[in-house]
Motif scaffolding. Structure first.
Motif, mmCIF file in Angstrom:
data_model
loop_
_atom_site.group_PDB
_atom_site.id
_atom_site.type_symbol
_atom_site.label_atom_id
_atom_site.label_comp_id
_atom_site.label_asym_id
_atom_site.label_seq_id
_atom_site.Cartn_x
_atom_site.Cartn_y
_atom_site.Cartn_z
ATOM 1 N N PHE A 64 0.923 -1.329 0.098
ATOM 2 C CA PHE A 64 -0.041 -0.017 0.005
ATOM 3 C C PHE A 64 0.944 1.309 0.139
ATOM 4 C CE2 PHE A 64 -2.293 3.182 2.905
ATOM 5 C CZ PHE A 64 -3.278 3.460 1.784
ATOM 6 N N GLN A 65 0.529 2.303 -0.882
ATOM 7 C CA GLN A 65 1.342 3.531 -0.884
ATOM 8 C C GLN A 65 0.842 4.537 0.002
ATOM 9 O OE1 GLN A 65 4.062 3.552 -2.914
ATOM 10 N NE2 GLN A 65 3.636 1.296 -2.906
ATOM 11 N N GLY A 66 -0.028 4.465 0.936
ATOM 12 C CA GLY A 66 -0.375 5.532 1.802
ATOM 13 C C GLY A 66 -1.313 6.443 1.410
ATOM 14 N N GLN A 67 -2.044 6.350 0.461
ATOM 15 C CA GLN A 67 -3.097 7.370 0.230
ATOM 16 C C GLN A 67 -4.406 6.686 -0.243
ATOM 17 O OE1 GLN A 67 -1.155 9.824 -2.835
ATOM 18 N NE2 GLN A 67 -0.544 11.202 -1.173
ATOM 19 N N GLY A 68 -5.462 7.364 -0.363
ATOM 20 C CA GLY A 68 -6.727 6.787 -1.070
ATOM 21 C C GLY A 68 -7.197 5.625 -0.033
ATOM 22 N N LEU A 69 -7.192 5.590 1.008
ATOM 23 C CA LEU A 69 -7.759 4.619 1.858
ATOM 24 C C LEU A 69 -8.326 5.236 3.372
ATOM 25 C CD1 LEU A 69 -8.789 1.802 2.360
ATOM 26 C CD2 LEU A 69 -6.471 1.137 3.248
ATOM 27 N N TRP A 70 -9.221 5.000 3.938
ATOM 28 C CA TRP A 70 -9.525 5.129 5.375
ATOM 29 C C TRP A 70 -10.222 4.073 6.112
ATOM 30 C CZ3 TRP A 70 -13.218 6.449 1.923
ATOM 31 C CH2 TRP A 70 -14.523 6.213 2.026
ATOM 32 N N VAL A 71 -9.972 3.897 7.257
ATOM 33 C CA VAL A 71 -10.822 3.087 8.148
ATOM 34 C C VAL A 71 -11.889 4.041 9.154
ATOM 35 C CG1 VAL A 71 -10.594 1.431 9.820
ATOM 36 C CG2 VAL A 71 -8.774 1.514 8.095
ATOM 37 N N ALA A 72 -12.753 3.502 9.306
ATOM 38 C CA ALA A 72 -13.957 4.232 10.428
ATOM 39 C C ALA A 72 -14.201 3.138 11.546
ATOM 40 C CB ALA A 72 -15.252 4.457 9.663
ATOM 41 N N VAL A 73 -13.961 3.701 12.786
ATOM 42 C CA VAL A 73 -14.337 3.143 13.887
ATOM 43 C C VAL A 73 -15.583 3.706 14.588
ATOM 44 C CG1 VAL A 73 -13.534 2.457 16.173
ATOM 45 C CG2 VAL A 73 -11.816 2.288 14.148
ATOM 46 N N ASP A 74 -16.404 2.977 14.806
ATOM 47 C CA ASP A 74 -17.761 3.381 15.461
ATOM 48 C C ASP A 74 -17.571 3.539 16.836
ATOM 49 O OD1 ASP A 74 -18.838 4.189 13.100
ATOM 50 O OD2 ASP A 74 -20.293 2.316 12.967
#
Length: 126
Positions: A64-74
């Motif tokens: 993974f190159q470190g851009q274009g992804l997120w994780v959500a934690v509710d």
């Protein structure tokens, strides 16, 4: 059926430590030699795997190159989560804020450069 995702990264151990420490993730599987870890939080799962594993298809080998992804934690209480995570000395990318649609959230960054959006969904959103 359910979704779960994985991130190809050199930082498998660091990722495990981050998510276990900050969010209390359960380790479902940990490969010997830190080649892979599968974490669970509630019903969600996320995996982290070393790049260039010969046993994996070529599509799963590049890191993974470190851009274009997120994780959500509710979370149930975003302000309590913020205070706890801040007390751990974790840098905060964005402090808590309220959104027009009703969510309250803050952001931290994991060892891979992935933004982690810590979110409280509130009733009565506009």
């Amino acid at each position: 059926m359910k979704f779960w995702s994985g991130v190809v990264t050199e930082k498998v151990r660091e990722s495990k430590d981050f998510y276990v420490r900050l969010f209390g993730c359960e380790v479902l599987f940990e490969g010997e030699g830190d080649w892979f870890v599968l974490l669970q939080l509630g019903e969600g799962e996320i995996g982290f795997m070393k790049p260039n594993m010969p046993s994996q298809p070529s599509i799963f080998r590049p890191a993974f190159q470190g851009q274009g992804l997120w994780v959500a934690v509710d979370v149930d209480d975003v302000d309590a989560a913020y205070a706890r995570i801040q007390s751990l000395g974790v840098p905060i990318e964005m402090p808590p804020r309220d959104e027009p649609w009703g969510d309250r959230h803050f952001v931290v960054v994991d060892p891979n450069g992935i933004g982690v959006d810590v979110v409280q969904h509130r009733q009565g959103a506009a």
